[in-house]
Design an enzyme around this catalytic site. Structure first.
Site, PDB file in Angstrom:
ATOM      1  CG  ASP A  36      -0.619   1.133  -3.571  1.00 15.00           C
ATOM      2  OD1 ASP A  36       0.465   0.959  -3.090  1.00 15.00           O
ATOM      3  OD2 ASP A  36      -0.909   0.786  -4.874  1.00 15.00           O
ATOM      4  NE  ARG A  49       9.159  -1.137   0.049  1.00  8.69           N
ATOM      5  CZ  ARG A  49       8.295  -0.766  -0.916  1.00  8.69           C
ATOM      6  NH1 ARG A  49       8.386  -0.094  -1.821  1.00  8.69           N
ATOM      7  NH2 ARG A  49       6.997  -1.241  -0.508  1.00  8.69           N
ATOM      8  CG  HIS A  53       5.217   0.681   5.339  1.00  3.00           C
ATOM      9  ND1 HIS A  53       4.331   0.686   4.261  1.00  3.00           N
ATOM     10  CD2 HIS A  53       6.444  -0.104   4.715  1.00  3.00           C
ATOM     11  CE1 HIS A  53       4.743  -0.219   3.241  1.00  3.00           C
ATOM     12  NE2 HIS A  53       6.000  -0.649   3.567  1.00  3.00           N
ATOM     13  CG  ASN A  84       1.009  -6.469   1.202  1.00  4.89           C
ATOM     14  OD1 ASN A  84       0.219  -6.027   1.753  1.00  4.89           O
ATOM     15  ND2 ASN A  84       1.504  -6.522   0.012  1.00  4.89           N
ATOM     16  CD1 TRP A  85       1.664 -13.233   3.783  1.00  5.38           C
ATOM     17  CD2 TRP A  85       2.892 -13.153   5.225  1.00  5.38           C
ATOM     18  NE1 TRP A  85       0.962 -13.469   5.108  1.00  5.38           N
ATOM     19  CE2 TRP A  85       1.582 -13.133   5.835  1.00  5.38           C
ATOM     20  CE3 TRP A  85       3.944 -12.594   6.135  1.00  5.38           C
ATOM     21  CZ2 TRP A  85       1.536 -12.839   7.294  1.00  5.38           C
ATOM     22  CZ3 TRP A  85       3.540 -12.390   7.693  1.00  5.38           C
ATOM     23  CH2 TRP A  85       2.356 -12.505   8.021  1.00  5.38           C
ATOM     24  NE  ARG A 204      -4.562   0.350  -5.493  1.00  3.80           N
ATOM     25  CZ  ARG A 204      -4.197  -0.969  -5.580  1.00  3.80           C
ATOM     26  NH1 ARG A 204      -4.715  -1.836  -5.956  1.00  3.80           N
ATOM     27  NH2 ARG A 204      -2.770  -1.232  -5.375  1.00  3.80           N
ATOM     28  CD  GLU A 223     -20.743   4.972  -7.444  1.00  5.80           C
ATOM     29  OE1 GLU A 223     -19.852   5.591  -8.364  1.00  5.80           O
ATOM     30  OE2 GLU A 223     -22.037   4.140  -7.904  1.00  5.80           O
TER      31      GLU A 223
HETATM   32  C1  FPP Z   1       1.166  -0.014   0.323  1.00  9.57           C
HETATM   33  O1  FPP Z   1       2.183   0.737  -0.091  1.00  9.57           O
HETATM   34  C2  FPP Z   1       1.033  -0.260   1.615  1.00  9.57           C
HETATM   35  C3  FPP Z   1       1.013  -1.219   2.450  1.00  9.57           C
HETATM   36  C4  FPP Z   1       1.297  -2.504   1.803  1.00  9.57           C
HETATM   37  C5  FPP Z   1       0.902  -1.217   3.668  1.00  9.57           C
HETATM   38  C6  FPP Z   1      -0.114  -0.013   4.409  1.00  9.57           C
HETATM   39  C7  FPP Z   1       0.084  -0.130   5.838  1.00  9.57           C
HETATM   40  C8  FPP Z   1       0.029   1.072   6.378  1.00  9.57           C
HETATM   41  C9  FPP Z   1      -0.497   2.338   5.668  1.00  9.57           C
HETATM   42  C10 FPP Z   1       0.390   1.240   7.713  1.00  9.57           C
HETATM   43  C11 FPP Z   1      -0.425   0.066   8.378  1.00  9.57           C
HETATM   44  C12 FPP Z   1      -0.562   0.358  10.001  1.00  9.57           C
HETATM   45  C13 FPP Z   1      -1.348  -0.126  10.777  1.00  9.57           C
HETATM   46  C14 FPP Z   1      -1.778   0.540  11.960  1.00  9.57           C
HETATM   47  C15 FPP Z   1      -2.114  -1.399  10.378  1.00  9.57           C
HETATM   48  P1  FPP Z   1       3.429   0.365  -0.963  1.00  9.57           P
HETATM   49  O2  FPP Z   1       4.456  -0.271   0.005  1.00  9.57           O
HETATM   50  O3  FPP Z   1       3.143  -1.015  -1.676  1.00  9.57           O
HETATM   51  O4  FPP Z   1       3.793   1.469  -1.684  1.00  9.57           O
HETATM   52  P2  FPP Z   1       4.646   1.657  -3.200  1.00  9.57           P
HETATM   53  O5  FPP Z   1       3.634   0.843  -3.989  1.00  9.57           O
HETATM   54  O6  FPP Z   1       4.822   2.857  -3.123  1.00  9.57           O
HETATM   55  O7  FPP Z   1       5.796   0.820  -3.148  1.00  9.57           O
END
Ligand code: FPP
Length: 256
Positions: A36, A49, A53, A84-85, A204, A223
């Site tokens: 996260d 954003r 990623h 997430n959609w 997390r 844990e």
């Molecule tokens: C949460 O951060 C992250 C996600 C929903 C996506 C996680 C994806 C990746 C780390 C890359 C995936 C790559 C592969 C290879 C599968 P957020 O966007 O919710 O952050 P925020 O809470 O700060 O807005």
């Protein structure tokens, strides 16, 4: 702030950076990570954003190498939830391209390291190119016997549990399973993670202290370790700290 909230859990070692060796005691065999903070990482830098990623993908590469080197047996990464959609279309599209980008670049190294790639989630509803990438990686690494790299992709725990209950119901109805056979083991065997051991350690990042519909059943005795560090910044020092803290926890599974 979070460190105060969680109590002063400091690793025994003075040097947080010291490498964890696979032969050490109490290495978590299955680590699950809610990655996260990508969006906030980007915002802090005045970037879109999706830049967060992209950097999050680099943190995945780092994490995979660290976990593999440490002798972790299963690494589960929550890459996309069924919730997430709801994000903007362009962000969803970007996220859906990442498995392909990551696996195109990393597959040779994963194969060389004997890593097996698998996916937990409803992959049938993912774009074709995402499905193709993860299926190819899973196929090409299916015979590997080293660490399992498990991407939770389009995954939601409640719906997973409901699906498994429905399947069990049908089996009871048809006589394949007796009502009295329904127990924890049977339910576990009907989850998408049937072949995996339960996580020992949940990490997390980004200061959020919640499960967000992630592996609710499987994490019953795990844990938990939370950090304020944003996922793209998560590095070896953080990994070592999480494992060191885990090594000092006493797991009692409800006993004394
Ligand atoms: C949460 O951060 C992250 C996600 C929903 C996506 C996680 C994806 C990746 C780390 C890359 C995936 C790559 C592969 C290879 C599968 P957020 O966007 O919710 O952050 P925020 O809470 O700060 O807005």
């Amino acid at each position: 702030m979070l460190n105060k909230l969680m109590g002063k859990e400091k690793p025994a070692e003075e040097d947080d950076l010291n490498e964890i060796k696979p032969e050490e005691e109490n290495i978590p065999k299955h680590i699950a990570v809610i990655m996260d903070g990508n969006g906030r990482w980007a915002k802090k830098r005045g970037l879109p954003r999706v830049a967060g990623h992209r950097e999050g993908m680099n943190a995945i590469r780092r994490m995979v190498r660290l976990a593999d080197r440490t002798g972790v047996e299963v690494l589960t990464l929550y890459a996309f939830s069924t919730e997430n959609w709801k994000r903007p279309k362009t962000e969803v599209e970007f996220l859906m391209r990442l498995p392909e980008r990551f696996l195109n670049a990393e597959l040779p190294e994963l194969i060389e390291k004997n890593v097996r790639v698998r996916v937990t989630g409803e992959i049938e509803t993912l774009p074709e190119y995402t499905q193709r990438a993860v299926k190819k990686a899973a196929e090409e690494t299916s015979g590997n016997t080293g660490m399992i790299l498990n991407f939770a992709l389009n995954y939601g725990s409640r719906s997973e549990i409901i699906e498994s209950v429905k399947t069990i119901y049908k089996k009871v109805e048809s006589g394949e399973v007796a009502f009295t056979e329904i127990d924890e083991g049977l339910l576990s065997k009907h989850l998408m993670t049937a072949e995996l051991r339960d996580p020992d350690l949940l990490i997390r990042t980004s200061g959020e202290i919640r499960l967000s519909n992630f592996m609710l059943w499987q994490l019953a005795y795990a844990e938990f370790w939370f950090t304020d560090v944003l996922w793209p910044d998560f590095d070896e020092k953080d990994f070592n700290e999480a494992v060191r803290v885990y090594q000092q926890r006493q797991r009692r599974y409800g006993g004394v």
